[in-house]
Design an enzyme around this catalytic site. Sequence first.
Site, mmCIF file in Angstrom:
data_model
loop_
_atom_site.group_PDB
_atom_site.id
_atom_site.type_symbol
_atom_site.label_atom_id
_atom_site.label_comp_id
_atom_site.label_asym_id
_atom_site.label_seq_id
_atom_site.Cartn_x
_atom_site.Cartn_y
_atom_site.Cartn_z
ATOM 1 N N LYS A 44 -21.505 52.408 7.144
ATOM 2 C CA LYS A 44 -21.545 51.547 5.820
ATOM 3 C C LYS A 44 -22.816 51.680 5.251
ATOM 4 O O LYS A 44 -23.950 51.215 5.674
ATOM 5 C CB LYS A 44 -21.368 50.105 6.313
ATOM 6 C CG LYS A 44 -21.101 49.317 4.855
ATOM 7 C CD LYS A 44 -21.375 47.880 4.987
ATOM 8 C CE LYS A 44 -22.757 47.384 4.594
ATOM 9 N NZ LYS A 44 -23.349 47.327 3.205
ATOM 10 N N GLU A 69 -33.587 49.069 13.614
ATOM 11 C CA GLU A 69 -34.901 49.491 13.014
ATOM 12 C C GLU A 69 -35.236 48.742 11.884
ATOM 13 O O GLU A 69 -34.486 48.566 10.983
ATOM 14 C CB GLU A 69 -34.758 50.916 12.611
ATOM 15 C CG GLU A 69 -36.258 51.650 12.576
ATOM 16 C CD GLU A 69 -36.775 51.479 11.046
ATOM 17 O OE1 GLU A 69 -37.427 50.700 10.765
ATOM 18 O OE2 GLU A 69 -36.484 52.510 10.152
ATOM 19 N N CYS A 102 -40.110 50.401 5.310
ATOM 20 C CA CYS A 102 -40.204 49.529 6.244
ATOM 21 C C CYS A 102 -41.759 49.497 7.164
ATOM 22 O O CYS A 102 -42.182 48.873 7.799
ATOM 23 C CB CYS A 102 -39.141 49.708 7.489
ATOM 24 S SG CYS A 102 -38.604 51.414 7.832
ATOM 25 N N GLU A 147 -43.057 40.371 5.107
ATOM 26 C CA GLU A 147 -42.671 41.973 4.509
ATOM 27 C C GLU A 147 -42.239 41.768 3.037
ATOM 28 O O GLU A 147 -41.204 40.995 2.756
ATOM 29 C CB GLU A 147 -41.563 42.441 5.317
ATOM 30 C CG GLU A 147 -41.432 43.869 4.647
ATOM 31 C CD GLU A 147 -40.272 44.538 5.799
ATOM 32 O OE1 GLU A 147 -39.341 44.144 5.791
ATOM 33 O OE2 GLU A 147 -40.712 46.137 5.977
#
Lengths: 479, 325
Positions: free
Chosen positions: A185, A259, A293, A390
């Site tokens: 997806k 991840e 990331c 983040e």
Amino acid sequence: MTDQIFEYAPAPESRAIVDIAPSYGLFIDGEFREAAEGKVFKTVSPATEEVLSEVAQAGTDDVEAAVRAARAAFTGWSALPGTERAKYIFRIARILQERARELAVLETLDNGKPIRETRDADLPLVAAHFFYYAGWADKLGHAGMGPNPKPLGVAGQVIPWNFPLLMLAWKIAPALATGNTVVLKPAETTPLSALFFADVCRQAGLPKGVVNILTGDGATGAELVAHPGIDKVAFTGSTAVGKAIARTVAGTRKKLTLELGGKGANIVFDDAPIDQAVEGIVNGIYFNQGQVCCAGSRLLVQESVEEELLDSLKRRLATLRVGDPMDKNTDVGAINSAEQLARITALADSGEAEGAERWSAPCELPDSGYWFAPTLFTGVSQAHRIAREEIFGPVLSVLTFRTPDEAVAKANNTPYGLSAGIWTEKGSRILAMANKLRAGVVWANTFNKFDPTSPFGGYQESGFGREGGRHGLEAYLDV
Amino acid sequence: MSEKSANTEKKPAKSEAAAGRTKSAKAPAARPARTPVRIDVLKTYKLFVGGKFPRSESGRVYEVTDSQGNWLANAPQSSRKDARDAVVAARKAFSGWSGATAYNRGQILYRIAEMLEGRREQFTSEIAAAEGLSAAAASAQFDAAVDRWVWYAGWSDKVTQVAGGANPVAGPFFNLSTPEPTGVVAVLAPQESSFLGLASVLAPVIVTGNTAVLVPSEKAPLPALSLSEVLATSDLPGGVVNVLSGRTREVGATLAAHQDVNAMDLTGAASDAELAKELEVAAADNLKRVRRPDAAADGDWSGDPGISRLLAFLETKTVWHPIGV
């Protein structure tokens, strides 16, 4: 722009090379079909807010159909000799190379990142990843995971929007090489390159059902990872969703690799070559609009060179060209979505509210689309949200340190552990720092480098498992 | 070796092989009339935390019996606070232990095997009592455990080459991947194999530089508690292994939810799928690496263990550096 020396003429890449259909279905069992419930959603170009296409929104029945197709295909695909599987994957790699320009343009349109990046980074890495894992398909017995390692079965894979096709490659290439079949997806805001990849599979003659693509939102992803018919879940995305997935698969047989997010420290010592370090810092946090990331989102600079470094850095940032991602001179493109822009804006505002000092590059932003000027904060403390959370945008938090021990302590003071950078001329210091930093990837005197042979993945809440290299096979084998 | 006196006596029944300490749960066993009667000095079993032997801070103990139901000892029943203390001790020990050279860690593990060998009679009796084995069978378990420990000791300076290596990236870069210990690992030891199983799950965790909070078999914790005495005298830094006897569910739940635990081995929850799932859900809160119970691999401790237990608690760190002149 202040001190404008050069005027750049526009250098737009042509979008004529890519033919985007007005609508796309789900790719299940080798063919495109509408969602069972008939739902669709639009995907827009974040640089212009133009609607690019309408894609199907997969629901429960579609997940069921895709998993069933993948299961049915598994028997034949896993029984195929590795040499033959390898040739299919090599074909995919070659077709991706052939269609690289088209896919780069498509990716830039759908994602908003500069054509220079999709052309020079994303697409070459995508093809290389398939080429690399193709070669493993008939050598698995030599990978140090037993003489005859077995595939897991059906892999449910959910990927993010920041590197849509590259993340697809990281997921699908090792899964196919090891004999698994796939239901993938793509992210809600960047579905197109995965749908074009379905066509690449068709051209490669890949047996039907081996790769299935379900477009949809978070609910589709949640249905997929919870489906009892899958044996493996691979997810790249936010840490919050990663934790939810870990809870979902708890107590099942499903093997999980994650991840997730990061808050990478980029550490600059006083002996570092300043100009190179500045390039590394820029690459670390403004590459892909900071939507990475493993971004070096915390700059830790040794106190004695802070002023000099920041002066150079600001000078450099003022020369970054922000704007039309299709322009070949553009350095910083559009933020991927209005939602992401709001998140970046809110966190940057919290930086100011909490007392850090904000500086943004002097650049004009286009009127339509989602944009955020390259920004840095000084006077940041470790307690500030912009030092802990983040941001996933072009926002750098600058902190200082005096001793190597202090740098290590600050760098490791995070629940994440994906990446770190070290800038110094002293070799022994690089190795000592690299040993002490709790991060899965350490870039010394460089940053944001990727390669299919090189394992990538995080410590702690940045997730677990590795993608890339021999290590990346383990995620898809029953070992 | 507080209990070896009994080993000079004849051993009438296999449960009596528990070094003469076997007592009826109701009343002390009658001894053969003999003068003068020597009363054994019994051992108070304690926890092992940070290199020290505390009682449970809760003051709780629970009865440990042999396979016949005869009383063996009162084992400390660890509390949530004991678990937290153990995690603090394990975290404190991590930097030193993971920073020690592989050669050093290998020698210390080997030293533990040496110390174990000298306590063969004690452990054999404890294993026999715990698992209801004959002296010969218990002795075989002990031998296998020591051999397993020596096997893992040798891995300390080999796993890096087996699990790591150079990566041929397409560019002028030095690129090296190295396995590193993941941090503090909570280990639920197997419930059935009180010593061989225990050694088989503990050694692979610590040999690579992790520190451990160990929850031994709930019903048979005594071999693990005695192992603490060996660990304490083998140059193993305090806190590298912490042993918490008690209720697996209670201690396990605290460790699974603890935000400073990096990984969890759920082997000891093998017979309770619901507990294993609960702990895995709790562990997701800070994304602990979880090794699920594996019915195929965990049933038989005598086979070749492979290196999956080593790899389960290692991270891969990849370092890049440009190549140039």
